[in-house]
Motif scaffolding. Structure first.
Motif, PDB file in Angstrom:
ATOM      1  N   ALA A   1     -20.068  11.057  17.281  1.00 56.72           N
ATOM      2  CA  ALA A   1     -18.694  10.583  17.421  1.00 56.72           C
ATOM      3  C   ALA A   1     -18.088  10.320  16.054  1.00 56.72           C
ATOM      4  N   GLN A   2     -16.813  10.606  15.971  1.00 60.28           N
ATOM      5  CA  GLN A   2     -16.124  10.366  14.714  1.00 60.28           C
ATOM      6  C   GLN A   2     -15.806   8.884  14.583  1.00 60.28           C
ATOM      7  N   THR A   3     -16.024   8.346  13.379  1.00 60.07           N
ATOM      8  CA  THR A   3     -15.640   6.970  13.114  1.00 60.07           C
ATOM      9  C   THR A   3     -14.747   6.930  11.893  1.00 60.07           C
ATOM     10  N   VAL A   4     -13.858   5.977  11.897  1.00 57.51           N
ATOM     11  CA  VAL A   4     -12.939   5.766  10.797  1.00 57.51           C
ATOM     12  C   VAL A   4     -13.115   4.331  10.318  1.00 57.51           C
ATOM     13  N   THR A   5     -13.351   4.160   9.034  1.00 58.51           N
ATOM     14  CA  THR A   5     -13.632   2.836   8.488  1.00 58.51           C
ATOM     15  C   THR A   5     -12.598   2.459   7.447  1.00 58.51           C
ATOM     16  N   GLN A   6     -11.994   1.322   7.656  1.00 61.07           N
ATOM     17  CA  GLN A   6     -11.101   0.736   6.663  1.00 61.07           C
ATOM     18  C   GLN A   6     -11.761  -0.557   6.220  1.00 61.07           C
ATOM     19  N   SER A   7     -12.260  -0.574   5.012  1.00 61.02           N
ATOM     20  CA  SER A   7     -13.113  -1.671   4.555  1.00 61.02           C
ATOM     21  C   SER A   7     -12.342  -2.875   4.047  1.00 61.02           C
ATOM     22  N   GLN A   8     -11.027  -2.772   3.971  1.00 58.77           N
ATOM     23  CA  GLN A   8     -10.214  -3.870   3.441  1.00 58.77           C
ATOM     24  C   GLN A   8      -9.383  -4.459   4.567  1.00 58.77           C
ATOM     25  N   PRO A   9      -9.810  -5.563   5.171  1.00 58.99           N
ATOM     26  CA  PRO A   9      -9.021  -6.145   6.267  1.00 58.99           C
ATOM     27  C   PRO A   9      -7.638  -6.612   5.802  1.00 58.99           C
ATOM     28  N   GLU A  10      -7.584  -7.145   4.571  1.00 54.14           N
ATOM     29  CA  GLU A  10      -6.311  -7.643   4.060  1.00 54.14           C
ATOM     30  C   GLU A  10      -6.180  -7.313   2.579  1.00 54.14           C
ATOM     31  N   MET A  11      -4.940  -7.030   2.187  1.00 50.97           N
ATOM     32  CA  MET A  11      -4.640  -6.818   0.772  1.00 50.97           C
ATOM     33  C   MET A  11      -3.254  -7.364   0.484  1.00 50.97           C
ATOM     34  N   SER A  12      -3.034  -7.683  -0.787  1.00 51.44           N
ATOM     35  CA  SER A  12      -1.700  -8.112  -1.193  1.00 51.44           C
ATOM     36  C   SER A  12      -1.359  -7.453  -2.524  1.00 51.44           C
ATOM     37  N   VAL A  13      -0.059  -7.323  -2.754  1.00 50.27           N
ATOM     38  CA  VAL A  13       0.420  -6.680  -3.977  1.00 50.27           C
ATOM     39  C   VAL A  13       1.763  -7.295  -4.346  1.00 50.27           C
ATOM     40  N   GLN A  14       2.039  -7.362  -5.626  1.00 48.94           N
ATOM     41  CA  GLN A  14       3.332  -7.845  -6.066  1.00 48.94           C
ATOM     42  C   GLN A  14       4.368  -6.746  -5.912  1.00 48.94           C
ATOM     43  N   GLU A  15       5.557  -7.167  -5.579  1.00 47.24           N
ATOM     44  CA  GLU A  15       6.665  -6.229  -5.457  1.00 47.24           C
ATOM     45  C   GLU A  15       6.764  -5.388  -6.728  1.00 47.24           C
ATOM     46  N   ALA A  16       7.019  -4.080  -6.528  1.00 49.29           N
ATOM     47  CA  ALA A  16       7.183  -3.092  -7.599  1.00 49.29           C
ATOM     48  C   ALA A  16       5.863  -2.571  -8.171  1.00 49.29           C
ATOM     49  N   GLU A  17       4.747  -3.172  -7.781  1.00 45.31           N
ATOM     50  CA  GLU A  17       3.464  -2.689  -8.270  1.00 45.31           C
ATOM     51  C   GLU A  17       2.877  -1.648  -7.318  1.00 45.31           C
ATOM     52  N   THR A  18       1.726  -1.129  -7.714  1.00 47.82           N
ATOM     53  CA  THR A  18       1.063  -0.078  -6.932  1.00 47.82           C
ATOM     54  C   THR A  18      -0.180  -0.628  -6.256  1.00 47.82           C
ATOM     55  N   VAL A  19      -0.424  -0.181  -5.047  1.00 51.39           N
ATOM     56  CA  VAL A  19      -1.601  -0.621  -4.300  1.00 51.39           C
ATOM     57  C   VAL A  19      -2.243   0.588  -3.626  1.00 51.39           C
ATOM     58  N   THR A  20      -3.555   0.544  -3.507  1.00 49.15           N
ATOM     59  CA  THR A  20      -4.294   1.626  -2.851  1.00 49.15           C
ATOM     60  C   THR A  20      -5.115   1.077  -1.700  1.00 49.15           C
ATOM     61  N   LEU A  21      -4.931   1.674  -0.532  1.00 47.05           N
ATOM     62  CA  LEU A  21      -5.676   1.295   0.667  1.00 47.05           C
ATOM     63  C   LEU A  21      -6.760   2.346   0.924  1.00 47.05           C
ATOM     64  N   SER A  22      -7.948   1.874   1.243  1.00 47.83           N
ATOM     65  CA  SER A  22      -9.087   2.768   1.393  1.00 47.83           C
ATOM     66  C   SER A  22      -9.351   3.150   2.846  1.00 47.83           C
ATOM     67  N   CYS A  23      -9.886   4.341   3.014  1.00 44.12           N
ATOM     68  CA  CYS A  23     -10.276   4.815   4.341  1.00 44.12           C
ATOM     69  C   CYS A  23     -11.397   5.831   4.161  1.00 44.12           C
ATOM     70  N   THR A  24     -12.439   5.678   4.915  1.00 48.25           N
ATOM     71  CA  THR A  24     -13.495   6.691   4.967  1.00 48.25           C
ATOM     72  C   THR A  24     -13.710   7.070   6.419  1.00 48.25           C
ATOM     73  N   TYR A  25     -14.251   8.264   6.613  1.00 49.61           N
ATOM     74  CA  TYR A  25     -14.462   8.741   7.971  1.00 49.61           C
ATOM     75  C   TYR A  25     -15.770   9.516   8.022  1.00 49.61           C
ATOM     76  N   ASP A  26     -16.244   9.674   9.209  1.00 48.25           N
ATOM     77  CA  ASP A  26     -17.517  10.353   9.400  1.00 48.25           C
ATOM     78  C   ASP A  26     -17.315  11.485  10.391  1.00 48.25           C
ATOM     79  N   THR A  27     -17.596  12.699   9.971  1.00 49.47           N
ATOM     80  CA  THR A  27     -17.462  13.844  10.853  1.00 49.47           C
ATOM     81  C   THR A  27     -18.320  14.990  10.356  1.00 49.47           C
ATOM     82  N   SER A  28     -18.682  15.859  11.275  1.00 43.48           N
ATOM     83  CA  SER A  28     -19.389  17.083  10.916  1.00 43.48           C
ATOM     84  C   SER A  28     -18.453  18.284  11.009  1.00 43.48           C
ATOM     85  N   GLU A  29     -17.206  18.024  11.383  1.00 42.96           N
ATOM     86  CA  GLU A  29     -16.219  19.082  11.500  1.00 42.96           C
ATOM     87  C   GLU A  29     -15.727  19.518  10.132  1.00 42.96           C
TER      88      GLU A  29
END
Lengths: 113, 113
Positions: free
Chosen positions: B1-29
């Motif tokens: 089965a495919q799973t999708v993992t987002q390891s960051q439950p919460e994040m914050s960023v100051q207005e006008a700055e840059t932020v990166t949200l992570s995601c990994t997934y598991d598949t054989s496709e």
């Protein structure tokens, strides 16, 4: 342009009562339709999807059922609600075909007491 | 089965700055699609960006861009010049074939003034 509607927006129902949530899509023909449930603070769980009138696929065995009486109408039902049926229910549509982007409706908040 | 993992439950960023949200997934496709959806307080799911796995070029939509690393099965979302309206839950989603879309648990992003 396409639009998707869901009603009611909010619903409070007693345990054991029936349920009927409705979803309609405008501006497209023969869409794929989906019902998702989102528990508080969680991601989305696919409940049902339909590729055509009368064609329903169930993803998760549960207390709910779905029907598609018309091309652009998708209904989520239950004969007897359980406490665990509480959640946020989202309907989505995608263009006919596979691997198409899904577009979501505004959702229905269901609270079972 | 495919799973999708987002390891960051919460994040914050100051207005006008840059932020990166992570995601990994598991598949054989080998062929699949990846999505980022935004869910603001209104709770309607809004498509942010979509990436086809067969495309090497990273998708971009205005201030939103992704870093798609197929070998690493990673799909991060970068938000540049963050705005207060970007405050929302962000869900990473995976679709292999047909219309089966799987969602991660979400990352709650807060943009601070």
């Amino acid at each position: 342009s396409q639009t998707i509607h869901q009603w009611p927006a909010t619903l409070v129902q007693p345990v054991g009562s029936p349920l009927s949530l409705e979803c309609t899509v405008e501006g497209t023909s023969n869409p794929n339709l989906y019902w998702y449930r989102q528990a508080a603070g969680r991601g989305l769980q696919l409940l049902f999807y339909s590729v055509g009138i009368g064609q329903i696929s169930s993803e998760v065995p549960q207390n709910l059922s779905a029907s598609r009486p018309q091309d652009r109408q998708f209904i989520l039902s239950s004969k007897k609600l359980l406490l665990s049926d509480s959640g946020f229910y989202l309907c989505a549509w995608s263009p006919q075909g596979i691997q198409e982007t899904q577009y979501f409706g505004p959702g229905t908040r269901l609270l079972v007491l | 089965a495919q799973t999708v993992t987002q390891s960051q439950p919460e994040m914050s960023v100051q207005e006008a700055e840059t932020v990166t949200l992570s995601c990994t997934y598991d598949t054989s496709e080998n062929n699949y699609y990846l999505f980022w959806y935004k869910q603001p307080p209104s709770r309607q799911m809004i498509l942010v960006i979509r990436q086809e796995a067969y495309k090497q070029q990273n998708a971009t939509e205005n201030r939103f861009s992704v870093n798609f690393q197929k070998a690493a099965k990673s799909f991060s979302l970068k938000i540049s010049d963050s705005q207060l309206g970007d405050t929302a839950m962000y869900f990473c989603a995976f679709m292999k074939h047909g219309n089966d879309m799987r969602f991660g648990a979400g990352t709650r992003l807060t943009v601070k003034p």
